[in-house]
Design a protein around this motif. Sequence first.
Motif, PDB file in Angstrom:
ATOM      1  N   MET A   1     -31.565   9.460  28.623  1.00  0.00           N
ATOM      2  CA  MET A   1     -30.938   9.252  26.840  1.00  0.00           C
ATOM      3  C   MET A   1     -32.653   9.869  25.928  1.00  0.00           C
TER       4      MET A   1
ATOM      5  N   THR B   1     -30.675   9.837  20.202  1.00  0.00           N
ATOM      6  CA  THR B   1     -29.654   9.445  21.244  1.00  0.00           C
ATOM      7  C   THR B   1     -29.549   7.835  21.053  1.00  0.00           C
ATOM      8  N   PHE B   2     -30.624   7.252  21.298  1.00  0.00           N
ATOM      9  CA  PHE B   2     -31.099   5.789  21.090  1.00  0.00           C
ATOM     10  C   PHE B   2     -31.237   5.104  19.936  1.00  0.00           C
TER      11      PHE B   2
ATOM     12  N   LEU C   1     -27.496   5.486  18.983  1.00  0.00           N
ATOM     13  CA  LEU C   1     -26.838   3.798  18.804  1.00  0.00           C
ATOM     14  C   LEU C   1     -27.330   3.130  18.614  1.00  0.00           C
TER      15      LEU C   1
ATOM     16  N   VAL D   1     -25.390   2.301  15.260  1.00  0.00           N
ATOM     17  CA  VAL D   1     -24.076   2.262  15.174  1.00  0.00           C
ATOM     18  C   VAL D   1     -23.356   0.754  15.375  1.00  0.00           C
ATOM     19  N   ALA D   2     -24.806   0.304  16.199  1.00  0.00           N
ATOM     20  CA  ALA D   2     -24.736  -1.165  16.893  1.00  0.00           C
ATOM     21  C   ALA D   2     -24.922  -2.173  15.882  1.00  0.00           C
TER      22      ALA D   2
END
Length: 60
Positions: A1, A5-6, A9, A12-13
């Motif tokens: 990853m 990308t991390f 994410l 979004v979290a």
Amino acid sequence: MSQGTFSGLLTVALFIAFIVGVFWAYSSKRKAEFDAAAQLPLEDGPPSHGTTQRTREKAP
């Protein structure tokens, strides 16, 4: 990853956690509790958290 990308994410979290917190705070189930907490500074009587006022002693 990859780092991008991390980061995406994680963003979004955290956004989802924020939305859940907003819904929790403005929930009609919590309104009575928040209204009671809002009135605490206006109530008469001693503080409920156990602090006492300090008195100054006069020097002889």
